[in-house]
Design a protein around this motif. Structure first.
Motif, PDB file in Angstrom:
ATOM      1  N   ALA A  26       0.829  -1.206   0.000  1.00 14.60           N
ATOM      2  CA  ALA A  26       0.000   0.000   0.000  1.00 14.60           C
ATOM      3  C   ALA A  26       0.863   1.256   0.000  1.00 14.60           C
ATOM      4  N   LEU A  27       1.930   1.240   0.794  1.00 15.55           N
ATOM      5  CA  LEU A  27       2.819   2.402   0.848  1.00 15.55           C
ATOM      6  C   LEU A  27       3.485   2.643  -0.499  1.00 15.55           C
ATOM      7  N   MET A  28       3.897   1.573  -1.169  1.00 15.70           N
ATOM      8  CA  MET A  28       4.538   1.722  -2.476  1.00 15.70           C
ATOM      9  C   MET A  28       3.559   2.255  -3.510  1.00 15.70           C
ATOM     10  N   LEU A  29       2.309   1.804  -3.449  1.00 15.02           N
ATOM     11  CA  LEU A  29       1.298   2.319  -4.373  1.00 15.02           C
ATOM     12  C   LEU A  29       1.010   3.794  -4.093  1.00 15.02           C
ATOM     13  N   ALA A  30       0.917   4.143  -2.800  1.00 12.74           N
ATOM     14  CA  ALA A  30       0.673   5.541  -2.447  1.00 12.74           C
ATOM     15  C   ALA A  30       1.839   6.421  -2.890  1.00 12.74           C
ATOM     16  N   MET A  31       3.065   5.929  -2.691  1.00 16.62           N
ATOM     17  CA  MET A  31       4.225   6.698  -3.124  1.00 16.62           C
ATOM     18  C   MET A  31       4.268   6.805  -4.644  1.00 16.62           C
ATOM     19  N   ALA A  32       3.818   5.767  -5.335  1.00 17.18           N
ATOM     20  CA  ALA A  32       3.788   5.812  -6.800  1.00 17.18           C
ATOM     21  C   ALA A  32       2.873   6.931  -7.294  1.00 17.18           C
ATOM     22  N   PHE A 178      -5.042  11.669 -15.178  1.00 20.89           N
ATOM     23  CA  PHE A 178      -5.530  11.851 -13.807  1.00 20.89           C
ATOM     24  C   PHE A 178      -6.463  10.714 -13.388  1.00 20.89           C
ATOM     25  N   LEU A 179      -7.246  10.189 -14.320  1.00 19.42           N
ATOM     26  CA  LEU A 179      -8.164   9.107 -13.966  1.00 19.42           C
ATOM     27  C   LEU A 179      -7.441   7.821 -13.594  1.00 19.42           C
ATOM     28  N   VAL A 180      -6.226   7.615 -14.151  1.00 18.78           N
ATOM     29  CA  VAL A 180      -5.499   6.394 -13.847  1.00 18.78           C
ATOM     30  C   VAL A 180      -5.094   6.329 -12.372  1.00 18.78           C
ATOM     31  N   ASN A 181      -5.092   7.492 -11.702  1.00 17.01           N
ATOM     32  CA  ASN A 181      -4.786   7.498 -10.266  1.00 17.01           C
ATOM     33  C   ASN A 181      -5.863   6.800  -9.440  1.00 17.01           C
ATOM     34  N   LEU A 182      -7.089   6.806  -9.933  1.00 16.37           N
ATOM     35  CA  LEU A 182      -8.213   6.334  -9.117  1.00 16.37           C
ATOM     36  C   LEU A 182      -8.122   4.847  -8.775  1.00 16.37           C
ATOM     37  N   PRO A 183      -7.919   3.940  -9.744  1.00 16.30           N
ATOM     38  CA  PRO A 183      -7.818   2.527  -9.351  1.00 16.30           C
ATOM     39  C   PRO A 183      -6.584   2.232  -8.506  1.00 16.30           C
ATOM     40  N   ILE A 184      -5.450   2.897  -8.812  1.00 20.68           N
ATOM     41  CA  ILE A 184      -4.239   2.677  -8.004  1.00 20.68           C
ATOM     42  C   ILE A 184      -4.474   3.135  -6.580  1.00 20.68           C
ATOM     43  N   GLY A 185      -5.050   4.325  -6.439  1.00 16.15           N
ATOM     44  CA  GLY A 185      -5.319   4.838  -5.102  1.00 16.15           C
ATOM     45  C   GLY A 185      -6.354   4.026  -4.353  1.00 16.15           C
ATOM     46  N   ALA A 186      -7.348   3.507  -5.075  1.00 16.03           N
ATOM     47  CA  ALA A 186      -8.383   2.690  -4.421  1.00 16.03           C
ATOM     48  C   ALA A 186      -7.784   1.419  -3.828  1.00 16.03           C
ATOM     49  N   VAL A 187      -6.893   0.778  -4.566  1.00 12.04           N
ATOM     50  CA  VAL A 187      -6.232  -0.431  -4.049  1.00 12.04           C
ATOM     51  C   VAL A 187      -5.385  -0.093  -2.826  1.00 12.04           C
ATOM     52  N   ALA A 188      -4.621   1.023  -2.902  1.00  8.07           N
ATOM     53  CA  ALA A 188      -3.795   1.432  -1.765  1.00  8.07           C
ATOM     54  C   ALA A 188      -4.666   1.712  -0.537  1.00  8.07           C
ATOM     55  N   LEU A 189      -5.787   2.403  -0.742  1.00 12.20           N
ATOM     56  CA  LEU A 189      -6.684   2.702   0.377  1.00 12.20           C
ATOM     57  C   LEU A 189      -7.243   1.433   0.999  1.00 12.20           C
ATOM     58  N   TRP A 190      -7.663   0.498   0.169  1.00 13.58           N
ATOM     59  CA  TRP A 190      -8.228  -0.755   0.686  1.00 13.58           C
ATOM     60  C   TRP A 190      -7.194  -1.508   1.517  1.00 13.58           C
ATOM     61  N   LEU A 191      -5.962  -1.574   1.035  1.00  6.51           N
ATOM     62  CA  LEU A 191      -4.909  -2.269   1.772  1.00  6.51           C
ATOM     63  C   LEU A 191      -4.625  -1.594   3.119  1.00  6.51           C
ATOM     64  N   VAL A 192      -4.621  -0.253   3.115  1.00  7.88           N
ATOM     65  CA  VAL A 192      -4.371   0.474   4.367  1.00  7.88           C
ATOM     66  C   VAL A 192      -5.494   0.231   5.365  1.00  7.88           C
ATOM     67  N   VAL A 193      -6.730   0.355   4.913  1.00 11.94           N
ATOM     68  CA  VAL A 193      -7.872   0.163   5.808  1.00 11.94           C
ATOM     69  C   VAL A 193      -7.929  -1.271   6.328  1.00 11.94           C
ATOM     70  N   ARG A 194      -7.606  -2.228   5.476  1.00 15.01           N
ATOM     71  CA  ARG A 194      -7.744  -3.638   5.840  1.00 15.01           C
ATOM     72  C   ARG A 194      -6.592  -4.149   6.691  1.00 15.01           C
ATOM     73  N   TYR A 195      -5.377  -3.713   6.417  1.00 13.27           N
ATOM     74  CA  TYR A 195      -4.222  -4.357   7.029  1.00 13.27           C
ATOM     75  C   TYR A 195      -3.412  -3.490   7.984  1.00 13.27           C
ATOM     76  N   LEU A 196      -3.552  -2.163   7.931  1.00 14.00           N
ATOM     77  CA  LEU A 196      -2.751  -1.319   8.818  1.00 14.00           C
ATOM     78  C   LEU A 196      -3.450  -1.179  10.160  1.00 14.00           C
ATOM     79  N   HIS A 197      -2.866  -1.762  11.184  1.00 11.06           N
ATOM     80  CA  HIS A 197      -3.390  -1.669  12.541  1.00 11.06           C
ATOM     81  C   HIS A 197      -2.295  -1.081  13.421  1.00 11.06           C
ATOM     82  N   GLU A 198      -2.484   0.169  13.823  1.00 10.98           N
ATOM     83  CA  GLU A 198      -1.465   0.835  14.629  1.00 10.98           C
ATOM     84  C   GLU A 198      -1.590   0.441  16.092  1.00 10.98           C
TER      85      GLU A 198
END
Length: 502
Positions: A26-32, A178-198
């Motif tokens: 997720a971090l790599m996708l967000a940085m991308a 600009f639209l190509v950002n949407l699917p990449i960002g959606a995957v990154a968001l899903w991974l963060v919400v699902r797997y990042l537990h602080e």
């Protein structure tokens, strides 16, 4: 019962490893998203201007985004220390994606610039929070791994971004950039919400300090940074340096600096706390990375012009001359751990920046017009030197602070590097134009001269003048590298005060 305990622990460890791997993805996708932004947009500028118009102000597509990212970095850093990394990263990603969607439906250049600023407001959270989370996820001895992965994302973006942007603009429509950002960002968001537990500690910190967030300081920092960076970006371009707009902006910026100092001194939880500059290690790294931002302007802004106008290369070949440093940089960064474990963070960084200074000072000694492999080799070596310089400083600073200060410390070094790049673009642009005016005996600027060369209407003396101008810029970049070396030598402690891992 005893026989089952090892397998239970192993299973838990595997779950933890899998979860961390998903968060790293997720971090790599967000940085991308942040890394691809400028490179993918730059190649589509002709199509954007042809569709929307506004050629005279199109540079704000980049300047506006850069301003928003830079001035929000310290704000997001403090918020991530207060509320935790996860909510800040989610909020920043949502804002970035909203800005991307709005950019795709922009109806004129003014609207597109405004929506690019919205993108930048989210981009500041992406850059700062991703770097902070990388340090949270990995202990000191493993941090070079994740940092090398993030550096690789930037390297791939530098090489692939222009190609992707060109293909989308030529065969689809520039709005898809600009639209190509949407699917990449959606995957990154899903991974963060699902797997990042602080850890629960982030929730305790947030509860204890929620009422003391320095919103007045955040607004003052944003206003101050926006005004000063606008003056630097537009000075000498949209208006002369000593004109009324420049003087008004700089005067307003200085007044806002005083306001920021006054507000931050009175705030219970300031956005830019005083300890960022009172601690020798962080202050030295901030100044050194500010100098890095300065020197990076020479290759990224002026080398493509040199390659095309002086060496006579096509745009694709000129891009390759620049891109080779993005290949050696992450490799050198990944290997730097073997050096700083032996000689320390400071000495490793000094070795890298000292080598970079020698390389930059060597550039003016290249033969005229020379062969393409010569600057290519220097750029390959420069990337290796800077990988040895930057990563030990970032890892070192993150290792000297605890969780509750890591976001602020990371944001401060990124903010200084971004500010250095903005100042460098203004200063070195003035240097290049001054050399051209001196060599050509009149009021000349780099843009008009290179356009004349492209049109085949400029004599050989003009080509030589461009070479002299770029050489002067590289000398200035070498001085910036020498300044960084001196700052580390004088200000940075010989051994960074690394905290014990929790």
């Amino acid at each position: 019962m005893d026989d089952t305990k090892p397998s239970t622990r192993e299973s838990a460890r595997q779950v933890s490893t899998d979860r961390r791997g998903a968060v790293v993805a997720a971090l790599m996708l967000a940085m991308a998203l942040a890394a691809l932004d400028s490179t993918i947009v730059s190649t589509a500028v002709p199509q954007i201007v042809g569709d929307l118009g506004g050629f005279s102000v199109f540079s704000w597509l980049f300047s506006g985004y850069l301003l928003a990212v830079t001035v929000t970095l310290p704000v997001y850093g403090k918020l991530s220390d207060t509320f935790g990394r996860k909510p800040v990263l989610i909020a920043g990603s949502v804002v970035f994606l909203l800005g991307s969607l709005l950019c795709a439906v922009a109806w004129n250049m003014g609207a597109l610039i405004a929506f690019r600023i919205v993108q930048g407001l989210g981009g500041g959270a992406l850059q700062g929070t991703v770097q902070t989370l990388a340090a949270d996820l990995y202990p000191l001895e493993e941090r070079p791994k994740i940092q090398a992965k993030l550096s690789t994302v930037w390297a791939v973006a530098a090489v692939a971004g222009p190609g992707i942007g060109g293909v989308l603009a030529a065969y689809a429509d520039w709005r898809w950039i600009f639209l190509v950002n949407l699917p990449i960002g959606a995957v990154a968001l899903w991974l963060v919400v699902r797997y990042l537990h602080e850890p629960q500690r982030s929730l305790r910190v947030a509860t204890a300090t929620r009422a003391r967030v320095d919103w007045a300081g955040a607004l003052a920092v944003f206003a101050c940074g926006g005004v000063l960076l606008t003056a630097l970006v537009q000075g000498g371009v949209a208006w002369p340096w000593l004109s009324a707009p420049s003087l008004v902006l700089f005067g307003t910026g200085l007044a806002l600096v005083a306001a920021v100092v006054l507000i931050e001194r009175r705030a219970a939880e300031p956005i830019i706390p005083g300890w960022v500059w009172r601690r020798r290690t962080i202050a030295a790294v901030n100044l050194a990375l500010g100098a890095l931002g300065l020197l990076m302007v020479a290759p990224t802004v002026f080398l493509p012009t040199y390659a095309q106008s002086v060496l006579g290369l096509a745009p694709v070949a000129a891009g390759f001359v620049l891109s080779v440093w993005t290949l050696s940089w992450p490799v050198s960064a990944a290997l730097s751990q073997h050096v700083y474990r032996r000689i320390g963070f400071r000495n490793t960084a000094m070795l890298g920046i000292g080598t970079a200074a020698v390389i930059l000072f060597a550039f003016p000694f290249l033969p005229y017009p020379g062969a393409a492999w010569q600057p290519t080799l220097l750029m390959l070596l420069l990337g290796a030197a800077l990988g040895l310089f930057q990563l030990p400083l970032i890892v070192g600073v993150q290792s000297t602070v605890g969780w509750a200060e890591r976001g602020t410390a990371t944001a401060s070094v990124l903010f200084c590097r971004q500010t250095g790049q903005t100042i460098g673009a203004a200063v070195f642009g003035a240097v290049a134009n001054g050399v051209l005016a001196d060599r050509l005996g009149g009021a000349s600027d780099l843009d008009s001269v290179t356009r004349a060369l492209d049109a085949g209407t400029a004599p050989e003396t003009t080509r030589a003048a461009i070479a002299d101008a770029v050489h002067a810029v590289y000398v200035g970049a070498g001085c910036a590298a020498a300044l960084a070396f001196g700052v580390l030598l004088v200000l940075a402690p010989r051994r960074f005060p690394v905290l014990k891992e929790q």
